[in-house]
Design a protein around this motif. Structure first.
Motif, short mmCIF file in Angstrom:
data_model
loop_
_atom_site.label_atom_id
_atom_site.label_comp_id
_atom_site.label_asym_id
_atom_site.label_seq_id
_atom_site.Cartn_x
_atom_site.Cartn_y
_atom_site.Cartn_z
N LEU A 78 86.58 92.13 -6.34
CA LEU A 78 86.43 91.87 -7.77
C LEU A 78 87.30 90.70 -8.20
O LEU A 78 86.87 89.80 -8.91
CB LEU A 78 86.77 93.11 -8.59
CG LEU A 78 86.86 92.91 -10.10
CD1 LEU A 78 85.47 92.70 -10.68
CD2 LEU A 78 87.56 94.05 -10.75
N LYS A 82 85.79 87.15 -9.40
CA LYS A 82 86.01 86.84 -10.81
C LYS A 82 86.80 85.55 -10.98
O LYS A 82 86.48 84.73 -11.82
CB LYS A 82 86.73 88.00 -11.48
CG LYS A 82 86.89 87.83 -12.97
CD LYS A 82 87.45 89.10 -13.59
CE LYS A 82 87.58 88.92 -15.08
NZ LYS A 82 88.10 90.10 -15.72
N THR A 90 93.69 89.84 -11.16
CA THR A 90 93.27 90.93 -12.02
C THR A 90 94.51 91.64 -12.53
O THR A 90 95.62 91.41 -12.05
CB THR A 90 92.39 91.93 -11.24
OG1 THR A 90 93.14 92.42 -10.13
CG2 THR A 90 91.11 91.30 -10.77
N LEU A 95 91.06 98.97 -13.64
CA LEU A 95 90.13 99.56 -14.60
C LEU A 95 90.22 98.90 -15.98
O LEU A 95 89.30 99.00 -16.77
CB LEU A 95 90.35 101.06 -14.70
CG LEU A 95 89.95 101.86 -13.46
CD1 LEU A 95 90.32 103.32 -13.62
CD2 LEU A 95 88.47 101.71 -13.16
N THR A 96 91.33 98.22 -16.26
CA THR A 96 91.44 97.52 -17.54
C THR A 96 90.60 96.25 -17.57
O THR A 96 90.41 95.67 -18.64
CB THR A 96 92.90 97.18 -17.87
OG1 THR A 96 93.42 96.32 -16.85
CG2 THR A 96 93.74 98.43 -18.00
N GLU A 97 90.08 95.83 -16.42
CA GLU A 97 89.22 94.65 -16.37
C GLU A 97 87.81 94.96 -16.88
O GLU A 97 87.02 94.05 -17.08
CB GLU A 97 89.12 94.13 -14.93
CG GLU A 97 90.43 93.63 -14.36
CD GLU A 97 90.88 92.33 -14.99
OE1 GLU A 97 90.01 91.55 -15.45
OE2 GLU A 97 92.09 92.09 -15.03
N PHE A 98 87.51 96.23 -17.07
CA PHE A 98 86.18 96.64 -17.51
C PHE A 98 86.25 97.15 -18.94
O PHE A 98 87.26 97.70 -19.37
CB PHE A 98 85.63 97.74 -16.59
CG PHE A 98 85.53 97.32 -15.17
CD1 PHE A 98 84.44 96.59 -14.72
CD2 PHE A 98 86.53 97.63 -14.26
CE1 PHE A 98 84.35 96.18 -13.40
CE2 PHE A 98 86.44 97.23 -12.95
CZ PHE A 98 85.35 96.50 -12.52
N GLY A 99 85.16 97.03 -19.65
CA GLY A 99 85.09 97.48 -21.04
C GLY A 99 85.07 99.00 -21.14
O GLY A 99 84.83 99.71 -20.17
N ASP A 102 81.69 100.73 -19.98
CA ASP A 102 81.17 100.53 -18.62
C ASP A 102 81.09 101.89 -17.93
O ASP A 102 82.11 102.56 -17.73
CB ASP A 102 82.09 99.59 -17.85
CG ASP A 102 81.52 99.21 -16.50
OD1 ASP A 102 80.99 100.09 -15.81
OD2 ASP A 102 81.61 98.02 -16.14
N TRP A 104 80.50 102.81 -14.79
CA TRP A 104 81.19 102.92 -13.50
C TRP A 104 82.70 102.98 -13.68
O TRP A 104 83.40 103.75 -13.01
CB TRP A 104 80.80 101.77 -12.57
CG TRP A 104 79.40 101.88 -12.09
CD1 TRP A 104 78.33 101.15 -12.51
CD2 TRP A 104 78.90 102.79 -11.10
NE1 TRP A 104 77.20 101.55 -11.85
CE2 TRP A 104 77.53 102.56 -10.97
CE3 TRP A 104 79.48 103.79 -10.33
CZ2 TRP A 104 76.73 103.28 -10.09
CZ3 TRP A 104 78.68 104.50 -9.45
CH2 TRP A 104 77.33 104.24 -9.35
N ALA A 105 83.21 102.19 -14.59
CA ALA A 105 84.65 102.22 -14.88
C ALA A 105 85.03 103.57 -15.49
O ALA A 105 86.08 104.13 -15.17
CB ALA A 105 85.04 101.08 -15.79
N ASN A 106 84.20 104.09 -16.37
CA ASN A 106 84.48 105.39 -16.97
C ASN A 106 84.43 106.50 -15.92
O ASN A 106 85.20 107.45 -15.99
CB ASN A 106 83.53 105.68 -18.12
CG ASN A 106 83.85 104.84 -19.34
OD1 ASN A 106 84.98 104.41 -19.51
ND2 ASN A 106 82.87 104.60 -20.18
#
Length: 152
Positions: A78, A82, A90, A95-99, A102, A104-106
């Motif tokens: 990732l 990115k 990162t 996990l803070t890289e995702f909204g 999201d 998958w992050a959740n």
């Protein structure tokens, strides 16, 4: 199509160098601290033997290693995809890289919460058992001393 080549180059020689690898070793060692549970687990085996204990330990640590490797490689991929190799980083918590929406992050966040909730009793149970054994053995020695004094 550029990301896989960059990923291979970055994995072969990470931009953070040897010092970064040396800093990661204590984190990896701490993830495998399970020695205080070995004797209780050995006692819980159906037919306890050294070979069965070794098989169980190697399987558990092998599984944990595989999970850590998959998660680590995915997080590193990732970062490289990115930012490119060596161009950025990162956050410490990937996990803070995702909204917040999201899925998958959740799912990852829920998995971490579940793991932490279920790990707490596993760490507290051996501590509780040790304290109870200590207290019962000290009571037993007090009762034995009282009985010996009464018999004399």
């Amino acid at each position: 199509a550029e990301c896989p080549e960059d990923l291979v180059r970055a994995v072969l020689w990470p931009p953070f160098g040897v010092l970064g690898v040396l800093r990661a070793i204590p984190v990896l060692v701490c993830t495998f601290i399970c020695h205080f549970n070995v004797l209780p687990v050995h006692g819980e085996l159906g037919e306890p033997s050294r070979d069965r204990l070794h098989l169980m330990l190697h399987g558990a640590i092998g599984y944990a290693t595989a999970v850590y490797l998959v998660v680590g490689v995915c997080g590193y991929a990732l970062s490289v995809c990115k930012f490119g190799p060596g161009e950025g980083s990162t956050a410490d918590n990937v996990l803070t890289e995702f909204g917040p929406r999201d899925p998958w992050a959740n799912a990852g966040r829920a998995g971490i919460c579940t793991t932490l909730l279920l790990a707490l009793p596993l760490v507290q149970a051996p501590c509780r058992d040790t304290i109870l054994r200590f207290l019962s053995s000290s009571r037993g020695s007090d009762q034995a001393a009282a009985a010996a004094a009464a018999a004399a």
